[in-house]
Design a protein around this motif. Structure first.
Motif, PDB file in Angstrom:
ATOM      1  N   MET A   4       0.583  -0.626   0.060  1.00  0.00           N
ATOM      2  CA  MET A   4       0.151  -0.006  -0.076  1.00  0.00           C
ATOM      3  C   MET A   4       0.510   0.630   0.016  1.00  0.00           C
ATOM      4  SD  MET A   4      -2.375  -1.440   1.322  1.00  0.00           S
ATOM      5  CE  MET A   4      -2.853  -2.111   1.207  1.00  0.00           C
ATOM      6  N   THR A  75       0.796  -3.038   1.434  1.00  0.00           N
ATOM      7  CA  THR A  75      -0.369  -3.481   0.692  1.00  0.00           C
ATOM      8  C   THR A  75       0.037  -3.624  -0.746  1.00  0.00           C
ATOM      9  OG1 THR A  75      -0.946  -1.229   0.513  1.00  0.00           O
ATOM     10  CG2 THR A  75      -1.633  -2.339   2.280  1.00  0.00           C
ATOM     11  N   VAL A  78      -2.285   0.890  -3.189  1.00  0.00           N
ATOM     12  CA  VAL A  78      -3.572   1.414  -3.980  1.00  0.00           C
ATOM     13  C   VAL A  78      -3.793   2.902  -3.647  1.00  0.00           C
ATOM     14  CG1 VAL A  78      -4.637  -0.723  -3.962  1.00  0.00           C
ATOM     15  CG2 VAL A  78      -5.081   0.986  -2.081  1.00  0.00           C
ATOM     16  N   ARG A 172      -4.773  -6.124   0.647  1.00  0.00           N
ATOM     17  CA  ARG A 172      -4.303  -4.905   0.870  1.00  0.00           C
ATOM     18  C   ARG A 172      -4.934  -4.093   2.036  1.00  0.00           C
ATOM     19  NH1 ARG A 172      -1.552  -2.967  -4.078  1.00  0.00           N
ATOM     20  NH2 ARG A 172      -1.753  -4.543  -5.609  1.00  0.00           N
ATOM     21  N   ARG A 173      -6.339  -4.498   2.244  1.00  0.00           N
ATOM     22  CA  ARG A 173      -7.067  -3.607   3.476  1.00  0.00           C
ATOM     23  C   ARG A 173      -6.516  -4.643   4.659  1.00  0.00           C
ATOM     24  NH1 ARG A 173     -13.523  -3.406   4.106  1.00  0.00           N
ATOM     25  NH2 ARG A 173     -13.431  -5.564   3.964  1.00  0.00           N
ATOM     26  N   TRP A 195     -11.517  -0.498   0.429  1.00  0.00           N
ATOM     27  CA  TRP A 195     -10.692  -1.163  -0.736  1.00  0.00           C
ATOM     28  C   TRP A 195     -11.431  -2.153  -1.244  1.00  0.00           C
ATOM     29  CZ3 TRP A 195      -8.396  -6.067  -0.744  1.00  0.00           C
ATOM     30  CH2 TRP A 195      -7.655  -6.402  -1.994  1.00  0.00           C
ATOM     31  N   PRO A 200      -8.295  -2.948  -7.520  1.00  0.00           N
ATOM     32  CA  PRO A 200      -7.639  -2.945  -6.478  1.00  0.00           C
ATOM     33  C   PRO A 200      -6.545  -1.643  -6.511  1.00  0.00           C
ATOM     34  CG  PRO A 200      -6.849  -4.322  -8.185  1.00  0.00           C
ATOM     35  CD  PRO A 200      -8.026  -3.909  -8.648  1.00  0.00           C
ATOM     36  N   GLN A 202      -7.315   1.524  -5.779  1.00  0.00           N
ATOM     37  CA  GLN A 202      -7.390   2.477  -5.233  1.00  0.00           C
ATOM     38  C   GLN A 202      -7.806   1.951  -3.542  1.00  0.00           C
ATOM     39  OE1 GLN A 202     -10.803   5.151  -6.773  1.00  0.00           O
ATOM     40  NE2 GLN A 202     -11.197   2.876  -7.763  1.00  0.00           N
ATOM     41  N   LEU A 203      -7.052   2.744  -2.598  1.00  0.00           N
ATOM     42  CA  LEU A 203      -7.144   2.439  -1.487  1.00  0.00           C
ATOM     43  C   LEU A 203      -7.218   3.681  -0.590  1.00  0.00           C
ATOM     44  CD1 LEU A 203      -5.340  -0.357   0.722  1.00  0.00           C
ATOM     45  CD2 LEU A 203      -5.438   2.297   1.589  1.00  0.00           C
ATOM     46  N   ARG A 216      -2.936   5.430  -4.746  1.00  0.00           N
ATOM     47  CA  ARG A 216      -3.271   4.863  -6.079  1.00  0.00           C
ATOM     48  C   ARG A 216      -2.264   4.163  -6.708  1.00  0.00           C
ATOM     49  NH1 ARG A 216      -3.970   9.981 -10.200  1.00  0.00           N
ATOM     50  NH2 ARG A 216      -2.077  10.836 -10.002  1.00  0.00           N
TER      51      ARG A 216
END
Length: 319
Positions: A4, A75, A78, A172-173, A195, A200, A202-203, A216
């Motif tokens: 991430m 992550t 994202v 990733r979350r 997320w 995937p 975008q976080l 991103r």
């Protein structure tokens, strides 16, 4: 690992925590327990042998640029997506066509062996400033890492999951929640992290009473040089928004990870890890760091953190 930004990165990027100063470093993690110690080198890997809401605000405010990059790497990661990053919003045929013309894969994918939850031990083994200290925005953070974090292993959990296509990808979350909890020394619930495994790139993490971090992925690539190795790369940007501050902070980084793996049966026979990795988190300048310095850097990294990682499978945990 890490991967991430924040570095929430791979898997994508696995972020690295600081052993003493509790700084966020680019994510690399190794297993805990008396598990084998990773003997990875930057050129490759080998299998070693055993050897309250507002409360978030003051703690999160002390996280350094390097710590945030580490989270992002973990992550593997994202941010809110550009058109490139949103490839997975399209039907699979369109998505695959996008990949074939140079956009890169819509997400990093891994063999079924990776599926599930792993204890990871990560060790910061090297810190470089390729362009010299004058180009480093947070030099004190780098100096602290060199003095306090090198060769100090950190341990936490990372997870891989299936997406709707049945592919094994980085969770990733979950990984971001685990890393931030480690850095803050208190549980961080997954519900503060937004997320979608089927989109995937975008976080978003919004800590109550504190800053919001949008990550991103802007570009990624993946290769399999041999049947037991995977190399992954993700470039990502992060935007940090803090209440009361009119201007957001922007960061740009790359998470590059080299995985070497073997079957769980082979690992059990030798009482060793199934996966080892070397992860490199490279920090780049943005316009936020000053236009003149940005131009002089010529898109070269200003800080590079190298981590070694060991993965030990958590038995009996849901996948």
């Amino acid at each position: 690992m890490p991967s991430m930004a924040l570095t929430t990165g791979s898997p994508g990027c696995l972020l690295q925590p600081c052993a003493k100063s509790r700084q966020f470093h680019a994510f690399q993690s190794n297993c805990c327990m008396s598990a084998p110690v990773c003997t990875c080198k930057s050129a490759g890997q080998s299998f070693g042998q055993p050897s309250a809401q507002s409360d978030f605000e003051p703690q999160f405010a002390h996280l350094s640029r390097r710590q945030l990059l580490q989270i992002a790497g973990a992550t593997a990661l994202v941010l809110q997506g550009t058109p490139e990053a949103k490839a997975s919003l399209f039907p699979e045929a369109v998505d695959n066509a996008w990949s074939s013309i140079g956009g890169g894969p819509s997400d990093l994918t891994f063999p079924e062996l990776f599926l599930g939850t792993w204890k990871v031990q990560t060790t910061l083994v090297k810190v470089d400033t390729p362009l010299g200290p004058d180009f480093v925005p947070d030099l004190k953070v780098v100096e602290r890492a060199q003095k306090e974090d090198l060769q100090h292993p950190q341990k936490y959990l990372v997870s891989f999951m299936h997406n709707n296509r049945g592919q094994v990808i980085i969770d990733r979350r979950f990984n971001t929640s685990q890393l931030v909890s480690l850095y803050l020394d208190k549980p961080v619930p997954e519900d503060v992290i937004t997320w979608n495994p089927d989109n995937p790139n975008q976080l978003r993490m919004a800590l109550p009473g504190s800053m919001t971090i949008n990550t991103r992925v802007t570009r990624r690539s993946q290769e399999t040089p041999t049947l037991d190795k995977i190399n992954t790369s993700e470039y990502f940007q992060q935007i940090f928004e803090t209440p009361g501050r009119p201007q957001a902070k922007v960061k740009a980084s790359q998470c590059y990870t080299k995985y070497k793996f073997r079957s769980q049966e082979a690992a059990d026979r030798q009482a060793g890890p199934a996966i080892v990795a070397t992860q490199v988190i490279s920090d780049y300048l943005t316009a936020y760091d000053g236009e003149l310095r940005l131009i002089k850097a010529q898109n070269r990294p200003v800080v590079v953190y190298t981590y070694s990682m060991v993965f030990i499978k958590q038995r009996g945990m849901p996948v």
